[in-house]
Motif scaffolding. Sequence first.
Motif, short mmCIF file in Angstrom:
data_model
loop_
_atom_site.label_atom_id
_atom_site.label_comp_id
_atom_site.label_asym_id
_atom_site.label_seq_id
_atom_site.Cartn_x
_atom_site.Cartn_y
_atom_site.Cartn_z
N GLY A 37 0.85 -1.71 -0.13
CA GLY A 37 0.05 -0.02 0.24
C GLY A 37 1.30 1.43 -0.22
O GLY A 37 0.72 2.11 0.01
N HIS A 38 1.96 1.19 -0.21
CA HIS A 38 3.08 2.26 -0.15
C HIS A 38 3.77 2.97 -1.25
O HIS A 38 4.53 3.15 -1.70
N ASN A 39 3.90 1.40 -1.93
CA ASN A 39 3.69 1.58 -2.98
C ASN A 39 2.99 2.49 -4.17
O ASN A 39 2.54 1.93 -5.94
N VAL A 40 3.54 3.65 -4.08
CA VAL A 40 2.31 4.78 -4.70
C VAL A 40 2.90 5.59 -6.32
O VAL A 40 4.52 5.34 -6.26
N ASN A 41 2.00 6.03 -6.89
CA ASN A 41 2.25 7.18 -7.63
C ASN A 41 2.41 8.63 -7.06
O ASN A 41 1.36 9.23 -6.51
N TYR A 42 3.63 9.65 -6.88
CA TYR A 42 3.68 10.99 -6.27
C TYR A 42 3.13 11.85 -6.57
O TYR A 42 3.57 12.82 -6.03
N PRO B 127 6.14 7.42 -9.97
CA PRO B 127 6.82 6.11 -9.04
C PRO B 127 7.57 5.76 -8.34
O PRO B 127 8.28 6.58 -8.23
N HIS C 232 -0.89 10.22 0.21
CA HIS C 232 -1.19 9.31 -0.67
C HIS C 232 -0.98 7.54 -0.90
O HIS C 232 -1.78 6.57 -1.58
N THR C 233 -0.46 7.50 0.55
CA THR C 233 -0.56 5.94 0.56
C THR C 233 -1.70 5.30 1.54
O THR C 233 -3.03 5.85 2.28
N TYR D 32 -8.15 15.15 -5.33
CA TYR D 32 -8.29 13.38 -5.72
C TYR D 32 -9.72 12.51 -5.59
O TYR D 32 -10.21 11.63 -6.14
#
Length: 376
Positions: free
Chosen positions: A116-121, A124, A168-169, A342
């Motif tokens: 859940g922390h592998n985000v695009n802020y 990526p 974001h996460t 968002y």
Amino acid sequence: MSADKHPSLYEKYHLKPVINASGRMTMLGVSTPGPEVVVAVNEGLSHYFEMKDLVLKSGAYIAGLLGVEEAVVVSCASAGIAQSVAAVIVQESEHLLVNLHSAAHDRPCEIVLPKGHNVNYGAPVGTMVALGGGRVVEAGYANECSAAQLAAAITPRTAALLYVKSHHTVQKSMLTVAEAAEVAHHHQLPLIVDAAAEEDLTCYYQMGADLVIYSGAKALEGPSSGLVIGRAPYVGWVRRQSEGIGRAMKIGKEGILGLAQAIECYVQRTPVSGQQMVEKMTPFIDRLNGLPGIHARVVWDAAGRDIARTEIAFDEAALGVRTAEIVQRLREGEVAIYFRGYRANEGKVEVDVRSVTPAQLARIADAIATLREARP
């Protein structure tokens, strides 16, 4: 415009003025540094320095201000991620420092982070990890990651654990930074925390993180820059990357000195509280709630920071227009108005009032009222 009047930057470059109601966002130039920071930037631009000496001693000065072992200024938080990953892979290797892009090696290079922390802020997380020579390994699931699930993803190929502290996460059912640090240290691995927009400069270090990365231009309101704090030798390894991948991410003397001054100002000033933000936005909320088809209320930061925002909910059926179109029209006005969009797909946007004056809030309300009146 009179002949003796210089054009504004907006006039000179044919740019549109912006009301930034979206917060400290990279796409809008992040923040507007105060006069002390501007002076420090100008002083930096006007002098020569031995850059290695400046990097080392400015880092020591910042570390002293924050009460941490070491610190180094980098070009931005994204560069901080890439250089931190490269640092834990390369460590003291002179050969790998300059050949990370091409050398075959058997060093651990997997970077474990909660799924859940592998985000695009804005880019990526995985791209920054890859720039540093690492490979992302996800732990847990999109909606949860426990300490046990994080530990289960560790292998002999693991170089570090990464924790992204951001709105974001995924927030629910996630282990804490302290729990991640405990897992990392139990397996004799470093924990890297990406805390780019966070406002507390020491809490994650105190929780046990070995490297913590901040944006210099967001909460700190410095120039475009980044800050990496942490423990020796990890920060020293990050600093060494100036001769490796960090060369393409170098920061100038003005950025280093500007950020050092911004941090000095930041630790000395009393922060604006969320309650003060509520007081600032209350007349704005009252005005919006007087418009049929529009409802406004106070909401609090999803990542737990003491930041209050205005949530605006649009009754799309009553207004006859989708929220995404409202957002787009306000961006395309004579003055571009930017919200946090968002949740536009849910008919809601948020207004971040930290960088907005009361007069600008009134202008936003006027623009929304005008759009409502002009609806089909």
